[in-house]
Design a protein around this motif. Structure first.
Motif, PDB file in Angstrom:
ATOM      1  N   VAL A   1       0.699  -1.168  -0.076  1.00 22.51           N
ATOM      2  CA  VAL A   1       0.105   0.115   0.052  1.00 22.51           C
ATOM      3  C   VAL A   1       0.872   1.327  -0.081  1.00 22.51           C
ATOM      4  CG1 VAL A   1      -1.634   1.348   1.458  1.00 22.51           C
ATOM      5  CG2 VAL A   1      -1.993  -1.184   0.922  1.00 22.51           C
ATOM      6  N   PRO A   2       1.768   1.606   1.074  1.00 22.63           N
ATOM      7  CA  PRO A   2       2.542   2.598   0.870  1.00 22.63           C
ATOM      8  C   PRO A   2       3.412   2.570  -0.450  1.00 22.63           C
ATOM      9  CG  PRO A   2       2.999   1.379   2.775  1.00 22.63           C
ATOM     10  CD  PRO A   2       2.094   0.615   2.026  1.00 22.63           C
ATOM     11  N   ALA A   3       4.040   1.481  -0.953  1.00 19.14           N
ATOM     12  CA  ALA A   3       4.618   1.877  -2.243  1.00 19.14           C
ATOM     13  C   ALA A   3       3.675   2.062  -3.576  1.00 19.14           C
ATOM     14  CB  ALA A   3       5.166   0.075  -2.426  1.00 19.14           C
ATOM     15  N   GLY A   4       2.518   1.685  -3.299  1.00 15.13           N
ATOM     16  CA  GLY A   4       1.745   2.062  -4.416  1.00 15.13           C
ATOM     17  C   GLY A   4       1.268   3.624  -4.359  1.00 15.13           C
ATOM     18  N   VAL A   5       1.009   4.105  -2.940  1.00 12.91           N
ATOM     19  CA  VAL A   5       0.729   5.410  -2.848  1.00 12.91           C
ATOM     20  C   VAL A   5       2.152   6.234  -3.372  1.00 12.91           C
ATOM     21  CG1 VAL A   5       0.438   7.030  -1.119  1.00 12.91           C
ATOM     22  CG2 VAL A   5      -0.845   4.865  -0.761  1.00 12.91           C
ATOM     23  N   TRP A   6       3.087   5.855  -2.795  1.00 15.10           N
ATOM     24  CA  TRP A   6       4.292   6.700  -3.457  1.00 15.10           C
ATOM     25  C   TRP A   6       4.457   6.477  -4.935  1.00 15.10           C
ATOM     26  CZ3 TRP A   6       9.918   4.584  -3.677  1.00 15.10           C
ATOM     27  CH2 TRP A   6      11.015   5.381  -3.476  1.00 15.10           C
ATOM     28  N   ALA A   7       4.282   5.615  -5.513  1.00 11.29           N
ATOM     29  CA  ALA A   7       4.240   5.466  -6.795  1.00 11.29           C
ATOM     30  C   ALA A   7       3.257   6.480  -7.584  1.00 11.29           C
ATOM     31  CB  ALA A   7       4.142   4.124  -7.728  1.00 11.29           C
TER      32      ALA A   7
END
Lengths: 351, 275
Positions: free
Chosen positions: A128-134
């Protein structure tokens, strides 16, 4: 104040009505699941009588067992008999382990449950954080990095990653424990109550055993977590991009709301609604048991058990396992539906 | 001193065919008055409004020779400085409350967020938010406070939006087509509320609309935009004396109650207007 409590009461009643409606759907789905499972057992070209008497039994014995199993009766009667048995928790006996199926599943399922749960936690906490970051850094190197990592996680064969992981982290670096759920030295330092080793050891304060179980689970769980993280991060990214383009994000900026709050509160709170389903389905997929991972890591889970049973035509075990997996899917769908209505006021109202 | 000073504002978006300038050298000043900006879709009126708030959407860029708000140079403000201004001293009412309110956050919470962001306590923010809902003539502020956006009608939602944008008593309000998404009967009501609050509080208002008649009856001054430029600036009362052919054309297209006009007039565009 009265309107406030009334309003709350009305919302509570709606929620209850919705829950009852859902339960009815679940019951219907479950009946369908039972029917399909039963039919699978009748359609596969495996003779259940032979499984009982062996292929060298004389014809008289064969006929006797054929009658005892009720195979000479009409199909719906057989289904009814099977239902009655299933309702009392009797799935028959495994031809392979000579134990009741329920007992077998009770033994193998916690291993899969534990592995899947740790995996989905890793996958969600990273994905989830990786997706948000991307999504926030769309088109820049952070986005590319997440996309490449996701693509690799999605396309690399998991058994290969597993063997590579064992080679590097277990054989060469020695930072994690090898295959299996726990070292034999710790196996008797706690009583497996639930079969979830991390839970049992922690509850009984057997911290040495906990550490050992943890170092066994962390590698396969990370790999499966990586696999689901690949999917979760991609979905998060696209949900977040859709939300960040909405007008209410501009409104929040006009209000002077800080960027972190716009991302993590305004946008993610909206993206979380469909994300719940994605995570629930990933979790359900993991709970089926991953045969390859379980084989590579000698993990005595549901996937391995089912594959073994299927290869040996142990139909009782296959049917029992299928039913468990189906039930998990139905249950997780129900759970995500309920979460949906908790997260989104619009769903809560509609019925 | 004027509240807002804009000189040679330009907004550019990069496209595959090279940069596209959607606002091309707009200049005006605004006191504590009501300024209308009219123009058709794509004339750059909304982008002008967004550029003033520093909200030109990525990857566009806004440049200006002068962009001053109450003596503050808005060019090159840091993100933190912008946040200090937005919501507190300048804000914007947007077109459709269906999209401009966060669907999963209760209305009251969204109102309170403005004040909480700028340092008010929870109790203070709650009290001010309820008062503001009352000021936009919502009869049951407690209910609206707890409601989610989908539980409100369009008019109600837009009132909540206006309340949210005025709750921190800004000096400048930009209203970007605030009534276009509403029923005609509700438009007047919402406009009246907006007008009264702007008058009472002595704010500067930029009212962006494509409705020439609405703007002329509601504003003190009108800018007419065409293809990213201001083609005419006039007092709202002098609208009938418009000199620019585009404005005349627009006025000519307005339906008139007495008199049947056939064929319906259309707007003949002249390429030189865009120069």
């Amino acid at each position: 104040m009265t309107t406030l409590t009334q309003n709350r009461g009305r919302r509570g009643a709606l929620w209850l009505r919705r829950a009852v409606g859902l339960l009815a759907t679940v019951a219907a789905t479950f009946f369908g699941l039972l029917l399909v499972t039963f039919l699978i057992g009748r359609i596969v070209p495996v003779d259940p009588v032979l499984a009982v008497v062996g292929d060298r039994a004389p014809q008289s014995v064969y006929d006797k067992v054929f009658h005892e199993l009720g195979l000479d009766r009409p199909l719906w009667e057989q289904f009814w008999m099977w239902l009655q048995k299933v309702a009392t928790g009797d799935f028959g006996t495994s031809f392979l382990t000579k134990k009741p199926i329920v007992e077998d599943i009770r033994r193998v399922f916690p291993a899969t449950l534990e592995l899947a749960t740790v995996s989905i936690i890793i996958g969600t906490l990273v994905g989830v954080p990786a997706g948000v970051w991307a999504a926030v850094r769309q088109g820049r190197w952070a986005d590319q990095l997440v996309r490449v990592l996701g693509l690799v996680g999605y396309s690399a064969p998991i058994f290969w990653l597993g063997l590579l992981g064992l080679l590097i982290f277990y054989a060469k670096l020695g930072v994690v424990a090898g295959p299996g759920r726990i070292d034999i030295a710790y196996e008797y330092s706690f009583t497996p109550e639930t079969g979830l080793y991390l839970w049992d050891t922690a509850r009984q304060g057997a911290w040495d055993a906990f550490g050992n179980a943890f170092s066994h689970i962390i590698l396969p769980a990370s790999l499966l977590g990586y696999f689901s993280m690949a999917y979760i991060s991609r979905m998060t990214r696209s949900f977040m991009l859709a939300e960040l383009g909405q007008e209410y994000i501009v409104t929040a900026r006009v209000k002077g709301v800080p960027e972190w709050r716009i991302i993590w509160v305004h946008a993610l709170r909206n993206a979380a609604v469909p994300l719940v389903t994605v995570i629930a389905l990933s979790y359900a997929g993991l709970l089926e048991g991953s045969v390859l991972t379980e084989t590579v890591f000698a993990w005595p889970g549901l996937g391995q058990y089912l594959t073994n049973s299927l290869q040996n035509a142990d139909m009782n075990a296959v049917l029992g396992g299928t039913l468990v997996i189906g039930a998990i899917f139905v249950g997780l769908n129900l759970l995500s539906d309920l979460l949906y209505s908790m997260l989104d006021a619009r769903v809560r109202r509609g019925s | 001193m004027s509240l807002l000073n804009v000189e040679n504002l330009r907004v550019t978006f990069p496209t595959r065919q090279g940069p596209a300038e959607v606002v091309r050298g707009v200049s005006f000043t605004l006191g504590r008055e009501r300024l209308g900006i009219v123009g058709e879709s794509g004339s750059g009126k909304s982008q002008t409004g967004r550029a003033i708030l520093g909200l030109t959407p990525h990857p566009g860029t806004a440049t200006a020779d002068r962009l001053e708000f109450d003596g503050i140079d808005l060019r090159g403000l840091s993100a933190r400085q912008w946040r200090g201004l937005r919501g507190k001293r300048m804000s914007m009412v947007m077109q459709d409350p269906k999209f401009s309110l966060n669907p999963v956050m209760a209305v009251g919470k969204q109102l309170m967020e403005v004040l909480r962001t700028h340092g008010a306590s929870r109790a203070e923010a709650r009290r001010a938010a309820l008062e503001m809902l009352e000021a936009v003539q919502i009869r049951d502020p407690e209910r609206v406070f707890r409601a989610y956006p989908h539980e409100l009608s369009g008019g109600m939602g837009q009132r909540a939006m206006i309340a949210m944008m005025l709750v921190s008593a800004p000096d400048l309000l930009i209203a970007d087509e605030p009534t276009s998404a509403l029923d005609v009967t509700i438009q007047i009501e919402v406009l009246r509320i907006l007008d009264r609050l702007v008058q009472e509080r002595g704010m500067g208002l930029i009212f962006i609309s494509h409705d020439l008649r609405l703007v002329s009856s509601f504003c003190d001054r009108v800018l007419v935009m065409y293809a990213g430029r201001v083609v005419e600036e006039l007092r709202a009362s002098d609208l009938s004396q418009a000199r620019h052919p585009y404005t005349q054309g627009l006025l000519n297209c307005l339906p008139q109650i007495d008199g049947d006009r056939r064929p319906l007039p259309t707007l003949d565009r002249d390429a030189s207007w865009a120069e």
